[in-house]
Enzyme design. Sequence first.
Site, PDB file in Angstrom:
ATOM      1  N   SER A 140      36.899  26.582  53.356  1.00 22.95           N
ATOM      2  CA  SER A 140      38.323  26.852  53.480  1.00 22.95           C
ATOM      3  C   SER A 140      39.176  25.739  52.857  1.00 22.95           C
ATOM      4  O   SER A 140      39.022  25.436  51.674  1.00 22.95           O
ATOM      5  CB  SER A 140      38.635  27.057  54.967  1.00 22.95           C
ATOM      6  OG  SER A 140      39.969  27.357  55.175  1.00 22.95           O
TER       7      SER A 140
ATOM      8  N   HIS B 213      36.422  34.573  57.903  1.00 23.06           N
ATOM      9  CA  HIS B 213      36.593  33.173  57.513  1.00 23.06           C
ATOM     10  C   HIS B 213      35.764  32.188  58.337  1.00 23.06           C
ATOM     11  O   HIS B 213      35.164  31.285  57.786  1.00 23.06           O
ATOM     12  CB  HIS B 213      38.074  32.815  57.614  1.00 23.06           C
ATOM     13  CG  HIS B 213      38.508  31.769  56.645  1.00 23.06           C
ATOM     14  ND1 HIS B 213      38.479  31.960  55.280  1.00 23.06           N
ATOM     15  CD2 HIS B 213      38.973  30.521  56.833  1.00 23.06           C
ATOM     16  CE1 HIS B 213      38.920  30.872  54.675  1.00 23.06           C
ATOM     17  NE2 HIS B 213      39.216  29.977  55.590  1.00 23.06           N
TER      18      HIS B 213
END
Length: 401
Positions: free
Chosen positions: A171, A377
């Site tokens: 990320s 995610h």
Amino acid sequence: MLAHVFLILLLSTFSKQDGTGYSDLTLEDAKLLVPELIRKYGYPCETHTVVSKDGYILEMHRIPYGRRGPSENRPAVYLQHGILLSSADWILAGVGKGFAYLLADDGYDVWMPNVRGTRYSRNHTALDPDKDAKKFWNFSWHEIAVDDVPSMIDYVIETVKQQQIFYIGHSQGTTVFYVMCSEKPEYNQKIRAMFSLAPVAYMQYMTSPLMRVIALAEGGLGFLLNLIGMYEFLPQSSFLANLGEDALCGDDSIVQVLCINPLFAILGFNAEQMNASLIPIVMGHTPAGASTKQFLHYAQEVNSGHFRQYDYGVLGNLNKYKSLFPPKYNLSNVKAPVYLHYSPNDWFSNPKDVNRLYQELGNVKGRFISLDHKFNHVDYLYGIDTPDLIYARVLSLMKRH
Ligand SMILES: *[C@@H]1O[C@H](CO)[C@@H](O)[C@H](O)[C@H]1NC(C)=O
Ligand SMILES: *[C@@H]1O[C@H](CO)[C@@H](O)[C@H](O)[C@H]1NC(C)=O
Ligand SMILES: *[C@@H]1O[C@H](CO)[C@@H](O)[C@H](O)[C@H]1NC(C)=O
Ligand SMILES: *[C@@H]1O[C@H](CO)[C@@H](O)[C@H](O)[C@H]1NC(C)=O
């Protein structure tokens, strides 16, 4: 809109509750600090401190070797966590699952940095994070990328006496890599290979509903947060925590935990990959701290479609950058070998944005779409199948370099 987000979380949780009780062992894991946790599971851990050029005191955690003991020539690998997260990401899933343990057992020297503002790096040589909040929290991921990360990489290289290291980012841990190598191309030479888990550079097609709301309000929100003096993202008295008293989130179930934890509310939640007994442990370690400016910077990207420096408005930009708009990051400067790992269902890392990144990066060696298309995610850290689906592939790709 908020209610909508929580409703999605509510439904996805009810669809797959296994009702396992949590053992004392795991609940304790929620409270221990990362070095304590690593030692508890029988691995060696060292703590190292690095001071950034602008004075932030950064803590790194190192697992120098794994269960087979120290061996010769252990290549160093630098594991950069994402937004709201910390070095804990790489170990919470436990021995045999957490990426840091797998790497150490595979013969690597594992370094887990914590960037400024996270719970392990909430300190500064001159500024107090609470009393000098306006100054202390005046950073975005740009500053992390051009100061914290290069400072820590240099420290690792100096300590292990190797010319190059592996870089694995998740990320925001990928964002700061692209920014660093664009702005300071000399760092490309220090990287053997870089593995992007859920890459984030362009944000135009990002689908996180809460992040969309932040983006819609971005201009006014920055002004408002300044006005009320909220520079640290979601400190204790935050508005999201108050939602815990709301009817939807008010009971004792896991749902409450999802409601009050911005990690899942913003980054998404996938009940199929999330081991229920891991949730309370993850809760104890996140959110690990961030500045509001980090989110506003991402929100600007959602709105502008550009990957560029922080937008201070016309006057501010003229003053800081001598141009009306912030300078763009030149991704063709990223010459280190990069591997992209992404998923169609990721709220934060949309395949359309990843494709654009893929086109522009200077030296992409491969891109891999997750075999499980529902991967979200945070599944890259805690997912039940992540060691098989993601880590095994990264470990085998590392052998090529
Ligand atoms: C912050 O760093 C200073 C040294 O500059 C140290 O004395 C202090 O204990 C640190 N505070 C925390 C909370 O780590
Ligand atoms: C915050 O940082 C920006 C950019 O570096 C600078 O222009 C501004 O003066 C800083 N504000 C404060 C309150 O330190
Ligand atoms: C979930 O976590 C518990 C505790 O660590 C473990 O015993 C169990 O095997 C895990 N379940 C799956 C499906 O991985
Ligand atoms: C980006 O960097 C490349 C070299 O890596 C250079 O050739 C190109 O002109 C740069 N583009 C811009 C817009 O500055």
